[in-house]
Scaffold this motif. Structure first.
Motif, PDB file in Angstrom:
ATOM      1  N   LEU A 245     -27.494  -0.700   5.538  1.00 28.53           N
ATOM      2  CA  LEU A 245     -27.125   0.460   5.059  1.00 28.53           C
ATOM      3  C   LEU A 245     -26.173   1.204   5.680  1.00 28.53           C
ATOM      4  N   LEU A 254     -29.698  13.825   5.167  1.00 35.06           N
ATOM      5  CA  LEU A 254     -29.848  13.398   3.758  1.00 35.06           C
ATOM      6  C   LEU A 254     -28.715  14.159   2.876  1.00 35.06           C
ATOM      7  N   PRO A 255     -28.194  13.269   1.885  1.00 33.45           N
ATOM      8  CA  PRO A 255     -27.267  13.767   0.857  1.00 33.45           C
ATOM      9  C   PRO A 255     -27.959  14.891   0.241  1.00 33.45           C
ATOM     10  N   ASP A 256     -27.219  15.824  -0.507  1.00 28.55           N
ATOM     11  CA  ASP A 256     -27.467  17.138  -1.421  1.00 28.55           C
ATOM     12  C   ASP A 256     -28.282  16.326  -2.563  1.00 28.55           C
ATOM     13  N   GLY A 257     -29.088  17.107  -3.178  1.00 32.34           N
ATOM     14  CA  GLY A 257     -29.864  16.486  -4.180  1.00 32.34           C
ATOM     15  C   GLY A 257     -29.228  16.568  -5.510  1.00 32.34           C
ATOM     16  N   PRO A 258     -29.883  16.198  -6.579  1.00 29.59           N
ATOM     17  CA  PRO A 258     -31.418  16.197  -6.697  1.00 29.59           C
ATOM     18  C   PRO A 258     -32.209  15.015  -5.775  1.00 29.59           C
ATOM     19  N   ASP A 259     -33.195  15.016  -5.775  1.00 25.92           N
ATOM     20  CA  ASP A 259     -34.049  13.987  -5.098  1.00 25.92           C
ATOM     21  C   ASP A 259     -34.300  12.850  -5.901  1.00 25.92           C
ATOM     22  N   ARG A 260     -33.404  11.657  -5.702  1.00 28.24           N
ATOM     23  CA  ARG A 260     -33.528  10.668  -6.754  1.00 28.24           C
ATOM     24  C   ARG A 260     -34.405   9.578  -6.269  1.00 28.24           C
ATOM     25  N   LEU A 261     -35.368  10.041  -5.082  1.00 25.76           N
ATOM     26  CA  LEU A 261     -36.304   9.014  -4.694  1.00 25.76           C
ATOM     27  C   LEU A 261     -37.225   8.625  -5.894  1.00 25.76           C
ATOM     28  N   MET A 275     -37.803  -5.267  -4.213  1.00 23.48           N
ATOM     29  CA  MET A 275     -37.044  -4.534  -3.311  1.00 23.48           C
ATOM     30  C   MET A 275     -37.635  -4.826  -1.908  1.00 23.48           C
TER      31      MET A 275
ATOM     32  N   ASP B 259     -31.508  14.718  -1.446  1.00 18.15           N
ATOM     33  CA  ASP B 259     -31.544  13.222  -2.063  1.00 18.15           C
ATOM     34  C   ASP B 259     -32.341  12.369  -1.086  1.00 18.15           C
ATOM     35  N   ARG B 260     -33.427  11.964  -1.500  1.00 15.07           N
ATOM     36  CA  ARG B 260     -34.343  11.091  -0.216  1.00 15.07           C
ATOM     37  C   ARG B 260     -34.138   9.500  -0.956  1.00 15.07           C
ATOM     38  N   LEU B 261     -33.538   9.120  -1.894  1.00 18.66           N
ATOM     39  CA  LEU B 261     -33.334   7.772  -2.049  1.00 18.66           C
ATOM     40  C   LEU B 261     -32.838   6.934  -0.780  1.00 18.66           C
ATOM     41  N   PRO B 262     -31.792   7.624   0.075  1.00 14.61           N
ATOM     42  CA  PRO B 262     -31.344   6.640   1.065  1.00 14.61           C
ATOM     43  C   PRO B 262     -32.700   6.673   2.250  1.00 14.61           C
ATOM     44  N   LEU B 263     -33.582   7.456   2.305  1.00 14.53           N
ATOM     45  CA  LEU B 263     -34.577   7.622   3.258  1.00 14.53           C
ATOM     46  C   LEU B 263     -35.514   6.601   2.840  1.00 14.53           C
ATOM     47  N   LEU B 264     -35.713   6.202   1.525  1.00 15.17           N
ATOM     48  CA  LEU B 264     -36.828   5.357   1.029  1.00 15.17           C
ATOM     49  C   LEU B 264     -36.057   4.013   1.322  1.00 15.17           C
ATOM     50  N   ALA B 265     -34.679   3.809   1.166  1.00 16.12           N
ATOM     51  CA  ALA B 265     -34.101   2.496   1.151  1.00 16.12           C
ATOM     52  C   ALA B 265     -34.176   2.048   2.940  1.00 16.12           C
TER      53      ALA B 265
END
Lengths: 339, 339
Positions: A245, A254-261, A275, B259-265
């Motif tokens: 990554l 972490l990047p700004d939101g929204p939270d896309r988890l 995955m 945005d926690r998508l990168p945290l999950l990945a």
């Protein structure tokens, strides 16, 4: 043997992108091999993105490099003195001896290169990056003929091999790389079906156009905006091996939101996607011989092509890693110390 | 046959949580079976979280229910008229006939219940929820004896079965459920090792205390704050079957950032985790007989226990679904229409 062993040690932990001051060049006497040991001289030092992770003390799959300790890394070396019954002076080996000009070894983790025609390949297409590409694609990605495979960092040490193996499996292969020159290379030299320049505008639109049947396998090396463009294109039952990554390695938050988890989790559910992260030697070390048996002939026959980004001089190692993390390398990055 | 067939049809698409006005009760003549058809009377109607997804027209794994059409759903029914050579009047069957009192079938998708001692089980522990639990846990989760398995929605139709199967595999099993009464049931009646109340404060701390060895398998039914508590506890090589995300089904937008998508990945990568969505009949339909062969004896022997949340009267179906999405049910939710 007398002389000086220069070593790059970790001087401080980076905050964000590593800088020159995070590294310190020190000098030690070249060590003397004791009974059961060999003395190795480093010829080629491998520079790889994973090294950024070892510079931080955040929880990860491997312990961090301690402050004041030699930076980790794989190298191709020559045995220049031996008190080990199995190794003779002059032999070439690969080992994780780190960023230094000389190192001792008791034979553990030494890999004999034999008559490998180009020793530096043991750090690239026939070494960790090639093995990573092979297992991540074939064992986790499980590409089927006719499927669409997307490869991030397509001109890099891992991505280039992933795409070429996918072509050998009969897949449609789309690369993503930084800049027109890398994209041309990926298509013209490596034989990918197309390559999208992630520096150009409209990455998402152009990737969608290049993948009219969606994406069945996405080999994740990058994250960031590349993954964002991939996510809506993933097909039902897609596979996503997560190998790296690099877009996030220097991030301090972490990047700004929204939270896309939750968006990622919902996509995995609705599209029934697998995955899976992997660390090559931890997960697949026992299959390295199988890899060499397949990859050796492919490379010898020119079916898998490769490109090295060579940098001369041991003192360049920190800048080489900083450049790799910026995507400035074009091919497998190797620091050349001696012949 | 004369008479009225009442049907719940989708009147409008919900925005957020479904409301009574999204459903409309209409009346049609009971249809007449033609040659090759049977007429079914619904005895038990299954109410399941996935139905929320079918009410929306967002891209998903299955087409949405069209406005004005009968709500989807599985039901246990009795054959009350037959022009089909394979089905006799009086036989009990399970089929996806939807929210209506009567339905025709040509035999496709009909599943004969035979002498099943409690027919409603075909909608629960011996039906879709039990099958989902069995395959998701065993095929994707692959629990090993001694490992720690965490199950969200642990008192629900799927979670209760997941945890009990994991106990039969020799795992340490931690449930998460809403409220002290459900948690007591999960431990005392179902035999989980512990159960955490997600309505109590400090979910993350209490889950961490209950999982001193970390989490090897997390069966994801919920998402939201439960997943947030699980994520930092996932062990190296953990498996996360993604079966449902009920915490998000009524969401109208993504949560605020970061945005926690990168945290999950990054967690999948560093911990070498496999996270995989599945849709039970699409992915595993061919293995339903194998499931019944194993689960039938387990249920008969009392090794897998279950609890039904029964609601009387066809007119209650919309409120039953709204309640399930709020976690108000305690056990497998079933609407009872007739005996």
């Amino acid at each position: 043997m007398n002389g000086i062993n220069r070593r790059w040690v970790l001087a401080s932990r980076p905050v964000g992108e590593p800088v020159a001051e995070n590294f310190r060049l020190d000098s030690q006497p070249v060590p003397e091999p004791q009974a059961g040991q060999v003395l190795l001289q480093t010829l080629y030092l491998s520079i790889d993105p994973y090294m950024r992770g070892r510079m931080s003390d955040a929880k990860s799959y491997a312990p961090p490099v301690a402050l004041g300790e030699v930076m980790v890394g794989g190298a191709v070396s020559r045995v220049i003195a031996s008190q080990h019954p199995d190794y003779a002076v002059g032999e070439l080996v690969m080992a994780y001896t780190g960023w230094q000009e000389y190192a001792l070894s008791d034979g553990n983790g030494l890999f004999r290169l034999g008559d490998l025609v180009q020793p530096s390949l043991a750090l690239g297409v026939l070494g960790m990056p090639g093995f990573t590409a092979y297992m991540g694609l074939l064992d986790i990605g499980q590409p089927q003929a006719g499927e669409t495979v997307v490869v991030a960092a397509a001109s890099g040490a891992v991505g280039a091999v992933v795409g070429q193996i996918a072509k050998l499996q009969g897949c449609r292969v789309i690369g993503i790389a930084g800049g027109a020159e890398k994209c041309r290379y990926v298509v013209d030299e490596l034989g990918f079906d197309a390559c999208i320049d992630h520096k150009a505008p409209d990455l998402a639109t152009r990737l969608a156009e290049a993948c009219p049947q969606g994406i069945d396998v996405y080999f994740e090396n990058v994250g960031g905006k590349v993954f964002d463009a991939v996510l809506p294109l993933l097909n039902t039952k897609a596979r996503v091996p997560v190998c790296g990554l690099i877009a996030h390695y220097n991030a301090t938050s972490l990047p700004d939101g929204p939270d896309r988890l939750p968006l990622l989790a919902a996509t995995l559910l609705k599209q029934r996607i697998r995955m899976q992260g992997f660390i090559i030697f931890d997960d697949y070390g026992h299959r390295f011989p199988e890899f060499l048996q397949q990859m050796g002939p492919w490379v010898a026959a020119g079916k898998i092509r490769f490109r090295e980004h060579r940098i001369s001089g041991f003192e360049s190692a920190p800048q080489a890693l900083i450049g790799v993390l910026r995507g400035e390398n074009f091919g497998k990055c190797i620091v050349h110390l001696a012949d």
